[in-house]
Design an enzyme around this catalytic site. Structure first.
Site, short mmCIF file in Angstrom:
data_model
loop_
_atom_site.label_atom_id
_atom_site.label_comp_id
_atom_site.label_asym_id
_atom_site.label_seq_id
_atom_site.Cartn_x
_atom_site.Cartn_y
_atom_site.Cartn_z
N GLN A 246 68.82 21.32 -20.74
CA GLN A 246 70.26 21.29 -20.52
C GLN A 246 70.86 22.69 -20.37
O GLN A 246 71.81 22.90 -19.64
CB GLN A 246 70.93 20.54 -21.68
CG GLN A 246 72.42 20.30 -21.50
CD GLN A 246 73.20 20.71 -22.73
OE1 GLN A 246 73.12 21.86 -23.17
NE2 GLN A 246 73.95 19.78 -23.28
N HIS B 180 74.48 26.98 -17.72
CA HIS B 180 73.84 25.87 -17.02
C HIS B 180 73.30 26.30 -15.66
O HIS B 180 73.50 25.64 -14.64
CB HIS B 180 74.81 24.69 -16.89
CG HIS B 180 75.24 24.15 -18.22
ND1 HIS B 180 74.37 23.49 -19.06
CD2 HIS B 180 76.42 24.22 -18.87
CE1 HIS B 180 75.01 23.18 -20.18
NE2 HIS B 180 76.25 23.62 -20.09
#
Length: 311
Positions: free
Chosen positions: A247, A199
């Site tokens: 994401q 991430h």
């Protein structure tokens, strides 16, 4: 009562998970899954070894498959209304699949490729993640910005719950953070045992592969709202693939998602999947809500009964 379901992400896997499910859900966890993956799901989940199961390229697909199979078992017993869903990182795929936005077969293929791509991206350069103890999202953002101003690559990776913030960066960034924690206003820094800086921008190569895999998937309108990790709002029709691609390199805004779900009227959360991580996050974030945990098949009758009784 308004019920939402939560699904865990990578890190909740353990050797032996899903033992009952391999017997009750061979349609999901049997030969067809093995053919799609190119390895034995049953063997990895039930025999490991642990160091293999925890590898990103195996852990993500295994955890997704077991969590979704457990959802199917739960839904067979509790057939009441579901008001929404959310999943932590990988768990977002489980949530979308549970809502009927994509098929299990498509999700398994994408998740398998996602795990492989993220593992490969992590191998490109030394990187990692660390939890900040005694810091909030605002402090984490300021620390990350300070490091980037000095030439580093530190980013906020996960805002999971009050007091649970995770950052990602190069190995040097994590060492700098650990060495300067007190001066930065952080009580303690705990480096996490992960393969790389998930991430964050370190995962850009993986995002490209995930986007390519998602481009081949046909999405349907979800049967109930699914809150996005990247926006902390329900997914919008037509933008699911873009959101899931982003994401990979974006902050997981799970605390915000839980707060927005509660604001939308959700007062009962059910963690479904190995472990109880998302249940813990919900307790810290929306403590006034009722929280249940379904981590194995034997948990389902009591939880389903309590939901039906209250309803």
């Amino acid at each position: 009562m308004s019920v939402a379901v939560l699904f865990p992400g990578q890190g909740s896997q353990f050797v032996g998970m899903g033992a009952e499910l391999f017997e009750s859900r061979p349609d999901l966890l049997g030969e067809s899954a093995d053919a799609a993956l190119g390895w034995s799901l049953r063997q990895i989940c039930l025999e490991g070894p642990e160091d293999r199961l925890t590898r990103t390229e195996y852990a993500q697909a295994a955890l997704f498959a077991v969590s979704y199979a457990l959802w199917e078992e739960f839904r067979a017993i509790y057939q009441g209304p579901i008001s929404g869903a959310a999943g932590h990182s990988l768990g977002e795929y489980t949530a979308l699949c549970a809502a009927g936005a994509l098929s299990f077969a498509d999700a398994l293929r994408v998740v398998a490729r996602r795990g492989e791509a993220m593992a490969h991206a992590a191998d490109l350069e030394p990187s990692g993640m660390a939890a900040l103890i005694g810091g909030d999202a605002g402090l984490a953002a300021r620390i990350a910005a300070k490091r980037r101003d000095e030439g580093g690559r530190l980013e906020v990776a996960n805002v999971n719950a009050p007091g649970q913030v995770v950052v990602a960066g190069s190995t040097a960034d994590i060492e700098w953070l650990s060495g300067n924690a007190r001066d930065l206003g952080v009580r303690r820094v705990i480096p996490l045992k992960v393969a790389g800086a998930f991430h964050s921008g370190f995962m850009e190569p993986a995002a490209d592969e995930v986007g390519e895999a998602l481009s081949a998937v046909t999405f349907s309108d979800p049967q109930f709202p699914v809150w996005s990790n990247t926006t902390a709002q329900p997914h919008e029709a037509g933008s699911v693939a873009d959101s899931l691609t982003s994401q990979v390199v974006s902050t997981v805004r799970f605390e915000e998602s839980l707060m927005h779900m509660a604001a939308a009227g959700v007062d009962t959360f059910v963690h479904i999947g190995p472990g109880d991580v998302t249940a813990g996050m919900a307790k810290r974030t929306v403590g006034e809500a009722t929280i249940h945990t379904v981590s194995e098949v034997s948990d389902i009758p009591a939880v389903a009964d309590s939901l039906v009784t209250v309803t």
